[in-house]
Write a protein that holds these residues in place. Structure first.
Motif, PDB file in Angstrom:
ATOM      1  N   GLY A   1      -9.664   7.237  -5.404  1.00  7.23           N
ATOM      2  CA  GLY A   1      -9.044   6.713  -6.617  1.00  7.23           C
ATOM      3  C   GLY A   1      -8.958   5.189  -6.598  1.00  7.23           C
ATOM      4  N   PRO A   2      -8.701   4.602  -7.778  1.00  7.90           N
ATOM      5  CA  PRO A   2      -8.629   3.136  -7.861  1.00  7.90           C
ATOM      6  C   PRO A   2      -7.363   2.591  -7.206  1.00  7.90           C
ATOM      7  CG  PRO A   2      -7.987   4.128  -9.959  1.00  7.90           C
ATOM      8  CD  PRO A   2      -8.410   5.263  -9.069  1.00  7.90           C
ATOM      9  N   THR A   3      -7.532   1.618  -6.353  1.00  5.91           N
ATOM     10  CA  THR A   3      -6.349   0.952  -5.768  1.00  5.91           C
ATOM     11  C   THR A   3      -6.586  -0.558  -5.812  1.00  5.91           C
ATOM     12  OG1 THR A   3      -7.250   1.273  -3.535  1.00  5.91           O
ATOM     13  CG2 THR A   3      -5.595   2.856  -4.267  1.00  5.91           C
ATOM     14  N   GLY A   4      -5.695  -1.254  -6.523  1.00  6.80           N
ATOM     15  CA  GLY A   4      -5.800  -2.708  -6.616  1.00  6.80           C
ATOM     16  C   GLY A   4      -5.604  -3.343  -5.250  1.00  6.80           C
TER      17      GLY A   4
ATOM     18  N   ILE B   1      -1.718  13.740  -2.217  1.00  8.80           N
ATOM     19  CA  ILE B   1      -2.768  14.439  -1.452  1.00  8.80           C
ATOM     20  C   ILE B   1      -2.877  13.769  -0.067  1.00  8.80           C
ATOM     21  CG2 ILE B   1      -5.256  14.919  -1.330  1.00  8.80           C
ATOM     22  CD1 ILE B   1      -4.265  16.476  -3.612  1.00  8.80           C
ATOM     23  N   ARG B   2      -2.513  14.507   0.957  1.00  5.09           N
ATOM     24  CA  ARG B   2      -2.574  13.963   2.321  1.00  5.09           C
ATOM     25  C   ARG B   2      -3.366  14.863   3.273  1.00  5.09           C
ATOM     26  NH1 ARG B   2      -0.840  10.721  -0.544  1.00  5.09           N
ATOM     27  NH2 ARG B   2       1.089   9.497  -0.415  1.00  5.09           N
TER      28      ARG B   2
ATOM     29  N   TYR C   1      -7.812  -1.484 -16.790  1.00  2.15           N
ATOM     30  CA  TYR C   1      -6.502  -1.766 -17.389  1.00  2.15           C
ATOM     31  C   TYR C   1      -6.797  -2.567 -18.643  1.00  2.15           C
ATOM     32  CZ  TYR C   1      -3.744  -0.689 -13.164  1.00  2.15           C
ATOM     33  OH  TYR C   1      -3.119  -0.075 -12.112  1.00  2.15           O
TER      34      TYR C   1
ATOM     35  N   GLN D   1     -12.321   1.605 -13.080  1.00  2.00           N
ATOM     36  CA  GLN D   1     -11.005   1.832 -13.714  1.00  2.00           C
ATOM     37  C   GLN D   1     -10.632   0.604 -14.516  1.00  2.00           C
ATOM     38  OE1 GLN D   1      -7.987   0.098 -12.234  1.00  2.00           O
ATOM     39  NE2 GLN D   1      -6.933   0.688 -14.116  1.00  2.00           N
TER      40      GLN D   1
ATOM     41  N   MET E   1      -8.156  -4.402 -10.686  1.00  2.00           N
ATOM     42  CA  MET E   1      -7.455  -5.393  -9.859  1.00  2.00           C
ATOM     43  C   MET E   1      -8.014  -5.484  -8.444  1.00  2.00           C
ATOM     44  SD  MET E   1      -5.392  -6.748 -11.786  1.00  2.00           S
ATOM     45  CE  MET E   1      -4.965  -6.403 -13.449  1.00  2.00           C
TER      46      MET E   1
ATOM     47  N   ARG F   1      -3.507   6.584  -1.558  1.00  2.00           N
ATOM     48  CA  ARG F   1      -3.085   6.006  -0.276  1.00  2.00           C
ATOM     49  C   ARG F   1      -3.892   6.512   0.916  1.00  2.00           C
ATOM     50  NH1 ARG F   1       1.281   6.681  -3.394  1.00  2.00           N
ATOM     51  NH2 ARG F   1       2.722   4.928  -3.715  1.00  2.00           N
TER      52      ARG F   1
ATOM     53  N   SER G   1      -1.417  12.330 -13.390  1.00  2.00           N
ATOM     54  CA  SER G   1      -1.049  11.307 -12.400  1.00  2.00           C
ATOM     55  C   SER G   1       0.201  10.563 -12.849  1.00  2.00           C
ATOM     56  CB  SER G   1      -2.205  10.292 -12.291  1.00  2.00           C
ATOM     57  OG  SER G   1      -1.840   9.182 -11.497  1.00  2.00           O
TER      58      SER G   1
ATOM     59  N   HIS H   1       0.711   7.705 -11.163  1.00  2.00           N
ATOM     60  CA  HIS H   1       0.366   6.439 -10.502  1.00  2.00           C
ATOM     61  C   HIS H   1       0.895   6.422  -9.056  1.00  2.00           C
ATOM     62  CE1 HIS H   1      -1.251   2.475 -12.135  1.00  2.00           C
ATOM     63  NE2 HIS H   1      -1.044   2.174 -10.870  1.00  2.00           N
TER      64      HIS H   1
ATOM     65  N   LYS I   1      -6.474   8.347 -17.272  1.00  2.00           N
ATOM     66  CA  LYS I   1      -5.644   8.497 -16.062  1.00  2.00           C
ATOM     67  C   LYS I   1      -4.186   8.208 -16.384  1.00  2.00           C
ATOM     68  CE  LYS I   1      -5.323   6.668 -11.334  1.00  2.00           C
ATOM     69  NZ  LYS I   1      -4.147   5.830 -11.257  1.00  2.00           N
TER      70      LYS I   1
ATOM     71  N   ASP J   1      -4.037  13.582  -9.194  1.00  2.00           N
ATOM     72  CA  ASP J   1      -3.690  12.820  -7.985  1.00  2.00           C
ATOM     73  C   ASP J   1      -2.183  12.749  -7.803  1.00  2.00           C
ATOM     74  OD1 ASP J   1      -2.540  10.563  -9.273  1.00  2.00           O
ATOM     75  OD2 ASP J   1      -4.391   9.396  -9.178  1.00  2.00           O
TER      76      ASP J   1
ATOM     77  N   SER K   1      -7.804  10.582  -4.309  1.00  2.00           N
ATOM     78  CA  SER K   1      -6.902  10.132  -3.242  1.00  2.00           C
ATOM     79  C   SER K   1      -6.658   8.639  -3.390  1.00  2.00           C
ATOM     80  CB  SER K   1      -7.554  10.411  -1.890  1.00  2.00           C
ATOM     81  OG  SER K   1      -6.948   9.614  -0.901  1.00  2.00           O
TER      82      SER K   1
ATOM     83  N   VAL L   1       0.835  -1.209   0.000  1.00  2.00           N
ATOM     84  CA  VAL L   1       0.000   0.000   0.000  1.00  2.00           C
ATOM     85  C   VAL L   1       0.872   1.262   0.000  1.00  2.00           C
ATOM     86  CG1 VAL L   1      -1.597   1.351   1.452  1.00  2.00           C
ATOM     87  CG2 VAL L   1      -1.966  -1.117   1.137  1.00  2.00           C
TER      88      VAL L   1
HETATM   89  C1  FMN Z   1      -1.852   0.337  -3.236  1.00  2.00           C
HETATM   90  C2  FMN Z   1      -2.150   1.060  -4.500  1.00  2.00           C
HETATM   91  C3  FMN Z   1      -2.741   0.382  -5.555  1.00  2.00           C
HETATM   92  C4  FMN Z   1      -3.038   1.060  -6.738  1.00  2.00           C
HETATM   93  N1  FMN Z   1      -3.702   0.409  -7.728  1.00  2.00           N
HETATM   94  C5  FMN Z   1      -4.089   1.084  -8.843  1.00  2.00           C
HETATM   95  C6  FMN Z   1      -4.896   0.461  -9.822  1.00  2.00           C
HETATM   96  O1  FMN Z   1      -5.280  -0.688  -9.691  1.00  2.00           O
HETATM   97  N2  FMN Z   1      -5.237   1.204 -10.911  1.00  2.00           N
HETATM   98  C7  FMN Z   1      -4.829   2.502 -11.090  1.00  2.00           C
HETATM   99  O2  FMN Z   1      -5.153   3.127 -12.101  1.00  2.00           O
HETATM  100  N3  FMN Z   1      -4.082   3.114 -10.150  1.00  2.00           N
HETATM  101  C8  FMN Z   1      -3.712   2.453  -9.035  1.00  2.00           C
HETATM  102  N4  FMN Z   1      -2.990   3.088  -8.068  1.00  2.00           N
HETATM  103  C9  FMN Z   1      -2.647   4.503  -8.239  1.00  2.00           C
HETATM  104  C10 FMN Z   1      -3.723   5.401  -7.610  1.00  2.00           C
HETATM  105  O3  FMN Z   1      -4.944   5.317  -8.309  1.00  2.00           O
HETATM  106  C11 FMN Z   1      -3.294   6.866  -7.591  1.00  2.00           C
HETATM  107  O4  FMN Z   1      -2.892   7.249  -8.889  1.00  2.00           O
HETATM  108  C12 FMN Z   1      -2.158   7.154  -6.604  1.00  2.00           C
HETATM  109  O5  FMN Z   1      -2.265   6.356  -5.464  1.00  2.00           O
HETATM  110  C13 FMN Z   1      -2.202   8.630  -6.205  1.00  2.00           C
HETATM  111  O6  FMN Z   1      -1.197   8.937  -5.297  1.00  2.00           O
HETATM  112  P1  FMN Z   1      -1.421   9.007  -3.701  1.00  2.00           P
HETATM  113  O7  FMN Z   1      -1.386   7.597  -3.225  1.00  2.00           O
HETATM  114  O8  FMN Z   1      -0.265   9.805  -3.252  1.00  2.00           O
HETATM  115  O9  FMN Z   1      -2.768   9.660  -3.447  1.00  2.00           O
HETATM  116  C14 FMN Z   1      -2.689   2.428  -6.880  1.00  2.00           C
HETATM  117  C15 FMN Z   1      -2.076   3.098  -5.820  1.00  2.00           C
HETATM  118  C16 FMN Z   1      -1.818   2.435  -4.634  1.00  2.00           C
HETATM  119  C17 FMN Z   1      -1.184   3.191  -3.501  1.00  2.00           C
END
Ligand code: FMN
Length: 382
Positions: A77-80, A310-311, A130, A128, A109, A331, A274, A276, A252, A307, A329, A26
């Protein structure tokens, strides 16, 4: 228990609760994490203009994001693999977002599937995508998102290959996590997390497990996914996606003004500036540093979302002052989820709202429709 006063408290709680293999996934970025650090450091380095003697008694925080209402200018935001941090994590986070009133974006994911999240929230969310080499999988995912009522498709552009995250390689991150001796000991030290995860509806990639007929077991599924990220992806592919999807399309991973112009030509409704979250190209500039140039090139023709780093609520004001319409956001909300499930995500969103509200008062802003560029500057040197 001491009160939770910032996202950093949620981060510390997430670190305590999660096994290292999950927390590192994470929290971390790719390779030397130069870009991850730039995102955070460049954001911190910006100065906010203190503006007094305005009547800021009535402040309006709400905006719309690609037509969807947002109580504050922030989507999740999307996080796998969010569902590895909390049982049914994507459903819980989506519910928190819907109850609070901001958009939620589900990752391809994810552990919960598109249909799980649709059933859990009953409200539109974003999906989101891929792009996979097997086009029938892409078509199916797009159709499933449409059938589930998703209001926007977020097409991620920056995963031609997967960034190398050294900690994940060393920890042997897999889905579900591998039971090496080291991971087993680590997990045993995090019994709260272990016991809670028994309540998970799913154990693997919920959106993909039934898409790939030839894949019979979990490790084969992971290998299949790794082989599927498509480096031949270009703007013709984006145009193909545009034809498949008749609702809002968000691209994105834009880091160049030229790519933003191409995104407009391809028919996107919005872009997300972004990198990522510093998890792909290590060495890329921070996303906040390239934002003004991209916003200038787009000149309000489509929405520029942002993105990376951003905290706090003040970070949202900074991004808006540098030309973003609204933010996402990654993380911060994931720390909330990992710390305390739906309540933790709600806590993260309320912290953002409260900080944003205070920051608006102190910078003389009544609305967020147009944050002037002068409100955010480089810190003058002494
Ligand atoms: C654990 C984790 C998993 C992520 N998985 C994806 C994902 O599956 N698809 C995607 O487009 N971005 C993914 N991201 C990127 C986030 O969508 C985003 O662009 C990024 O976290 C923004 O930065 P921040 O964590 O500082 O807010 C992931 C980010 C994190 C931290």
């Amino acid at each position: 228990m001491k009160p939770i006063t910032s996202i950093f408290d949620l981060e510390a709680m997430a670190k305590d609760r999660l096994p290292a293999v999950i927390f590192d996934y994470v929290h971390g970025g790719s390779e030397q994490q130069i870009t991850l650090q730039r995102n955070v450091n460049d954001m911190r380095a910006l100065a906010l203009r203190q503006h007094d003697l305005r009547n800021v008694a009535d402040r309006k925080l709400a905006v719309t994001m690609v037509g969807d209402p947002a109580r504050i200018p922030l989507a999740i935001g999307p996080t796998g693999l969010a569902g590895l941090t909390w049982p049914n994590g994507e459903c819980e986070a989506a519910r928190a977002a819907a109850d609070f009133g901001v958009p939620y974006c589900l990752s391809t994911m994810s552990i919960n599937s598109i249909e799980d999240v649709a059933e859990a929230t009953g409200k539109p969310f974003w999906f989101q995508l891929y792009l996979m080499k097997e086009h029938n999988v892409n078509e199916n995912l797009i159709r499933r998102a449409h059938d589930a009522g998703c209001s926007a498709l977020v097409l991620t552009l920056d995963l031609h290959v997967q960034g190398k995250r050294w900690a994940d390689e060393k920890n042997g991150l897999s889905v579900p996590p591998k039971l090496t001796l080291h991971n087993a000991v680590d997990m045993a030290k995090h019994m709260g997390w272990m016991l809670s995860m028994v309540k998970s509806k799913r154990r693997t990639f919920g959106n993909l497990e039934h898409e790939v007929a030839q894949v019979k077991n979990l490790s084969a599924l992971t290998q299949w996914i790794e082989s599927q990220f498509d480096p031949s992806f270009d703007f013709d592919t984006v145009k193909w996606v545009r034809k498949q999807w008749d609702r809002k399309l968000i691209l994105k991973g834009i880091m160049l003004a030229d790519d933003a112009r191409l995104a407009i030509d391809a028919g996107a409704d919005a872009i997300i500036v972004s990198n990522h979250g510093g998890r792909q190209l290590d060495g890329a500039p921070s996303s906040i540093s390239v934002l003004p140039g991209i916003a200038d090139a787009v000149r309000d023709r489509i929405e520029v979302l942002f993105d990376g780093g951003i905290r706090t609520g003040a970070d949202i004001v900074k991004a808006l002052g540098r030309g973003a319409h609204a933010c996402l956001s990654g993380r911060a909300c994931l720390y909330g989820l990992a710390a305390n499930g739906r309540e933790g995500v709600d806590c993260a969103l309320k912290l953002f709202e409260d900080e944003l509200n205070d920051c608006m008062a102190l910078t003389g802003l009544k609305t967020l429709d147009h944050v002037p560029a002068e409100a955010v500057t480089a810190q003058p040197s002494l």
